[in-house]
Design a protein around this motif. Structure first.
Motif, PDB file in Angstrom:
ATOM      1  N   THR A  54       0.848  -1.212   0.000  1.00  0.00           N
ATOM      2  CA  THR A  54       0.000   0.000   0.000  1.00  0.00           C
ATOM      3  C   THR A  54       0.879   1.255   0.000  1.00  0.00           C
ATOM      4  OG1 THR A  54      -0.203  -0.132   2.408  1.00  0.00           O
ATOM      5  CG2 THR A  54      -2.037  -1.009   1.150  1.00  0.00           C
ATOM      6  N   GLY A  55       2.042   1.165   0.658  1.00  0.00           N
ATOM      7  CA  GLY A  55       2.977   2.309   0.699  1.00  0.00           C
ATOM      8  C   GLY A  55       3.500   2.639  -0.692  1.00  0.00           C
ATOM      9  N   TRP A  57       1.890   1.806  -3.573  1.00  0.00           N
ATOM     10  CA  TRP A  57       0.735   2.257  -4.386  1.00  0.00           C
ATOM     11  C   TRP A  57       0.376   3.712  -4.076  1.00  0.00           C
ATOM     12  CZ3 TRP A  57      -4.426   3.375  -2.770  1.00  0.00           C
ATOM     13  CH2 TRP A  57      -5.328   3.571  -3.818  1.00  0.00           C
ATOM     14  N   THR A  58       0.356   4.042  -2.778  1.00  0.00           N
ATOM     15  CA  THR A  58       0.005   5.425  -2.429  1.00  0.00           C
ATOM     16  C   THR A  58       1.094   6.396  -2.885  1.00  0.00           C
ATOM     17  OG1 THR A  58       0.806   4.890  -0.207  1.00  0.00           O
ATOM     18  CG2 THR A  58      -1.572   5.020  -0.492  1.00  0.00           C
ATOM     19  N   LEU A  62      -1.172   6.944  -6.288  1.00  0.00           N
ATOM     20  CA  LEU A  62      -2.199   7.850  -5.771  1.00  0.00           C
ATOM     21  C   LEU A  62      -1.706   9.305  -5.669  1.00  0.00           C
ATOM     22  CD1 LEU A  62      -5.112   7.595  -4.914  1.00  0.00           C
ATOM     23  CD2 LEU A  62      -4.368   7.180  -2.576  1.00  0.00           C
ATOM     24  N   THR A  63      -0.459   9.483  -5.232  1.00  0.00           N
ATOM     25  CA  THR A  63       0.055  10.852  -5.065  1.00  0.00           C
ATOM     26  C   THR A  63      -0.011  11.644  -6.377  1.00  0.00           C
ATOM     27  OG1 THR A  63       1.401  10.170  -3.214  1.00  0.00           O
ATOM     28  CG2 THR A  63       2.037  12.239  -4.256  1.00  0.00           C
ATOM     29  N   ALA A  66      -3.434  13.180  -7.216  1.00  0.00           N
ATOM     30  CA  ALA A  66      -4.074  14.168  -6.334  1.00  0.00           C
ATOM     31  C   ALA A  66      -4.291  15.505  -7.026  1.00  0.00           C
ATOM     32  CB  ALA A  66      -3.238  14.354  -5.069  1.00  0.00           C
ATOM     33  N   LYS A  67      -3.327  15.918  -7.858  1.00  0.00           N
ATOM     34  CA  LYS A  67      -3.435  17.223  -8.509  1.00  0.00           C
ATOM     35  C   LYS A  67      -4.618  17.239  -9.484  1.00  0.00           C
ATOM     36  CE  LYS A  67      -0.695  20.716 -10.805  1.00  0.00           C
ATOM     37  NZ  LYS A  67       0.589  21.107 -11.353  1.00  0.00           N
ATOM     38  N   THR A  91      -9.657   5.114  -8.285  1.00  0.00           N
ATOM     39  CA  THR A  91      -9.185   4.707  -6.954  1.00  0.00           C
ATOM     40  C   THR A  91     -10.160   3.741  -6.298  1.00  0.00           C
ATOM     41  OG1 THR A  91      -8.084   6.819  -6.758  1.00  0.00           O
ATOM     42  CG2 THR A  91      -8.431   5.614  -4.725  1.00  0.00           C
TER      43      THR A  91
ATOM     44  N   MET B   1      -5.903  -2.009  -6.213  1.00  0.00           N
ATOM     45  CA  MET B   1      -5.714  -2.187  -4.752  1.00  0.00           C
ATOM     46  C   MET B   1      -7.046  -2.541  -4.079  1.00  0.00           C
ATOM     47  SD  MET B   1      -3.288  -1.671  -2.486  1.00  0.00           S
ATOM     48  CE  MET B   1      -1.714  -2.224  -3.048  1.00  0.00           C
ATOM     49  N   GLN B  28      -1.388   6.409   4.856  1.00  0.00           N
ATOM     50  CA  GLN B  28      -0.638   6.515   3.597  1.00  0.00           C
ATOM     51  C   GLN B  28      -1.511   7.186   2.518  1.00  0.00           C
ATOM     52  OE1 GLN B  28       0.150   2.338   2.975  1.00  0.00           O
ATOM     53  NE2 GLN B  28       1.978   2.336   4.271  1.00  0.00           N
ATOM     54  N   ALA B  32      -0.997  10.786   0.519  1.00  0.00           N
ATOM     55  CA  ALA B  32      -1.044  10.933  -0.943  1.00  0.00           C
ATOM     56  C   ALA B  32      -2.090  11.965  -1.351  1.00  0.00           C
ATOM     57  CB  ALA B  32      -1.374   9.590  -1.583  1.00  0.00           C
ATOM     58  N   CYS B  33      -3.271  11.901  -0.714  1.00  0.00           N
ATOM     59  CA  CYS B  33      -4.369  12.779  -1.126  1.00  0.00           C
ATOM     60  C   CYS B  33      -5.464  12.728  -0.065  1.00  0.00           C
ATOM     61  CB  CYS B  33      -4.913  12.303  -2.475  1.00  0.00           C
ATOM     62  SG  CYS B  33      -6.376  13.214  -2.992  1.00  0.00           S
ATOM     63  N   ARG B 333      -2.138  23.448  -2.370  1.00  0.00           N
ATOM     64  CA  ARG B 333      -3.274  22.515  -2.323  1.00  0.00           C
ATOM     65  C   ARG B 333      -3.316  21.803  -0.966  1.00  0.00           C
ATOM     66  NH1 ARG B 333      -2.960  17.273  -2.966  1.00  0.00           N
ATOM     67  NH2 ARG B 333      -1.125  17.317  -4.310  1.00  0.00           N
TER      68      ARG B 333
END
Ligand SMILES: Cc1cc2nc3c(=O)[nH]c(=O)nc-3n(C[C@H](O)[C@H](O)[C@H](O)COP(=O)(O)OP(=O)(O)OC[C@H]3O[C@@H](n4cnc5c(N)ncnc54)[C@H](O)[C@@H]3O)c2cc1C
Lengths: 92, 489
Positions: A54-55, A57-58, A62-63, A66-67, A91, B1, B28, B32-33, B333
């Protein structure tokens, strides 16, 4: 970037600051478990492996999303219900 | 996931990992968001509510769908005219002959209201005013009919927010919405508090994610940008500020992980107790301790995480200079996103008031004990303590008790009589107004001392952790001084 394995603090706290001795018996009555874990050590290692994935993947998937999510939004209103935006749907 | 089912029961298709694992993964995601984490936060916790409080038909129908990501839910408390003051809510419920209820009213600022399922607080017609008359209902967004799917409630608006754009905040209208009562009539707030407590701990975790995201961004920047011939991180003032921020992040992470660990025990045993009422002696003892810790910590971690993430994410905009203000970097942001946590699940002021209420209540229960422990906790007694951490903690605790006692005595103006040792004396309501203005500083002091205590425990077990203990002590010592000064005025 891996939000778990790249952080020595998280790795330390996962091993030393969570009361596994009391927590694990609340989930697994005995070892070996029906899903094949031989002992507590092996089980905790499995949880760590999960957090490593998960670390990753995030950190890597995922990061960067976010934008875009900030720009497009999570969803829009159609006839009294919400349609989830494509970027958030990825997601889910 | 497969995130949604991480900590849910394998009998519904979940992985059944301890809640601690699920909450660290949630951290986590928040790093990320935070918008995404807010949305994801209405999958597994809603399944948990269904498992804990709803009938088995709903469990079997919805939990597997939640795990697959097909449906999610919302918790609906806030109304246009009542937010913090939940007890005044106006949404009504009327019982029908088939045992279901019809809901009417409007809720606002509801995260993920379009997820498909909803836990809604409403007042049954004729129920008492205030929190004692509030009931909890479960409703589906869609009803099946011969004409196809029909709205059971409508989303009337998606809010345009300053941040957290990825999280969908809605206004919802209930117009004869068909709902099921959850639990007993007028017992709704207690069950909602369960979900809110979990959510408040999750907001603390979101705060940690935001802090980690901001500081990682700033560190990367400061290690690569040169001014005056040096990397920013090598400029003494810059470095000192940065060290303080990272100290607070590391210390708060320790507080959060320790809280997650207790929450895991509390949540697991609460479920067992509700479903079987059968805890062994050891489990009952563990449950009691975990419940006490969680009750004490919940407002503290929510307050501390939300406030610190808002403060540090602002510092990070500055730490990136002009670039921090430009959308090219995510500092802006992250800061915009940090404001949500100050508000939802009860604002910071509401958390502070809860922490104060709990503190005063425990003190009121045994006022004589509290006054006596002030004497027995004098640092002279700690000279026998073997470790530096114990001695230092004992000083911190003594100063805290001395100052809070002085504040309480000043606010409550006890006469010099034996009455001060009596429970009734401390229960006179009007005395509380005077102390309430100090709720936020008390909440801060409690959060810092709780964090220090855990850091001290860790350092006693592992000397290498002593560095963080002393760094944090150095950071919060001037803050304690400021708080104690506030208590004197
Ligand atoms: C992004 C976002 C998502 C949200 N999601 C949800 C959701 O999913 N479900 C839901 O039900 N609600 C949700 N909310 C609503 C949120 O819980 C409320 O906004 C919050 O409880 C505050 O209520 P209010 O907005 O009515 O402010 P008010 O209660 O009017 O408060 C205004 C100000 O007064 C202060 N205040 C209030 N009472 C006191 C007091 N006794 N002493 C001192 N100060 C006080 C508050 O701290 C605040 O600063 C969300 C809000 C936001 C911003």
């Amino acid at each position: 970037m891996n939000y778990y394995s790249d952080s020595s603090e998280w790795r330390y706290l996962f091993k030393n600051a969570i009361d596994w001795e009391n927590i694990i018996p609340l989930y697994k009555l005995a070892f070996p478990t029906s899903d094949g874990f031989l002992d507590q050590k092996e089980l905790i290692q499995f949880y760590e492996d999960l957090l490593t994935s998960t670390g990753k993947w995030t950190g890597e998937i995922l990061t960067p999303r976010a934008k875009e999510l900030d720009q497009v939004g999570g969803g829009y209103l159609v006839d009294g219900h919400v349609e989830i935006s494509e970027v958030l749907q990825k997601t889910y | 996931m497969d995130l949604h089912g991480l900590s849910l029961d394998p009998k519904y298709g979940g992985m059944g990992t301890p809640v601690s694992v699920g909450l660290i993964a949630f951290e986590q995601i928040s790093r990320a968001c935070v918008s995404t984490s807010s949305q994801i936060g209405f999958f597994a916790p809603i399944a948990d509510m269904i498992e804990r409080f709803c009938d088995s038909d709903l469990q079997e129908k919805f939990i597997p769908k939640i795990i697959k990501g097909e449906i999610s839910g919302s918790m609906c408390l806030t109304e246009p005219n009542f937010g913090s003051d939940v007890g005044s809510l106006r949404t009504t419920a009327e019982r029908q002959s088939n045992g279901t209820y019809l809901l009417n009213g409007t809720k606002c600022f509801i995260t993920n209201a379009g997820g498909g399922l909803a836990f809604i607080l409403a007042r049954i017609k004729g129920a008492p005013e205030g929190l004692e008359g509030v009931s909890l209902f479960f409703a589906e967004e869609w009803l099946e009919s011969s004409e196809g799917k029909l709205h059971n409630y409508k989303i009337s608006k998606i809010e345009e927010k300053m941040g957290m754009h990825g999280s969908i905040t809605c206004e919802v209208v209930y117009d004869n919405t068909i709902a099921r009562l959850v639990g007993q009539e007028n017992q709704g707030f207690g069950m909602m508090v369960y979900l809110m407590n979990e959510a408040r701990i999750s907001v603390g975790i979101q705060g940690l994610g935001l802090i980690e995201a901001s500081l990682a961004l700033a560190r990367d920047y400061a290690e690569n940008r040169k001014q005056f011939g040096k990397y920013l991180m090598d400029l003494p003032l810059y470095r000192r500020n940065f060290q303080d921020w990272e100290t607070e992040r590391d210390a708060f992470r320790v507080l959060m992980v320790d809280t997650i660990s207790f929450f895991d025990i509390y949540q697991r045993l609460d479920l067992k107790k509700r479903h079987t009422e059968d805890l062994s002696e050891k489990e009952a003892e563990l449950f009691k301790k975990a419940s006490q810790v969680i009750r004490h910590r919940t407002p503290l971690v929510k307050y501390y995480g939300a406030e610190t993430s808002a403060t540090l994410s602002q510092k990070v905009i500055q730490a990136l200079g002009g670039y921090g203000y430009m959308n090219e970097y995510s500092a802006g942001r992250i800061h915009r996103d940090s404001f949500g946590a100050l508000l939802y699940e009860g604002t910071s002021q509401i958390q502070a008031l809860m922490a104060m209420k709990d503190f005063i209540k425990s003190m009121m229960k045994y006022p004589a004990n509290f006054i006596q422990t002030l004497v027995t906790s004098h640092p002279i007694g700690s000279l026998m303590n073997t470790s530096d951490f114990d001695r230092s903690l004992s000083n911190v605790n003594y100063e805290f008790r001395k100052n809070i006692s002085a504040l309480i005595i000043r606010c409550f103006r006890p006469e010099l009589s034996k009455r001060v040792f009596k429970k009734e004396y401390w229960q006179e309501a009007e005395r509380f107004d005077k102390i309430m203005i100090h709720a936020e500083t008390l909440c801060q002091a409690l959060a810092y001392s709780e964090t220090l205590s855990i850091l001290g425990l860790h350092a006693n077990k592992d000397k290498s952790r002593g560095d963080l203990y002393f760094r944090y002590l150095k950071l919060v010592t001037p803050r304690f001084a400021q708080i104690y000064a506030d208590w004197k005025c």
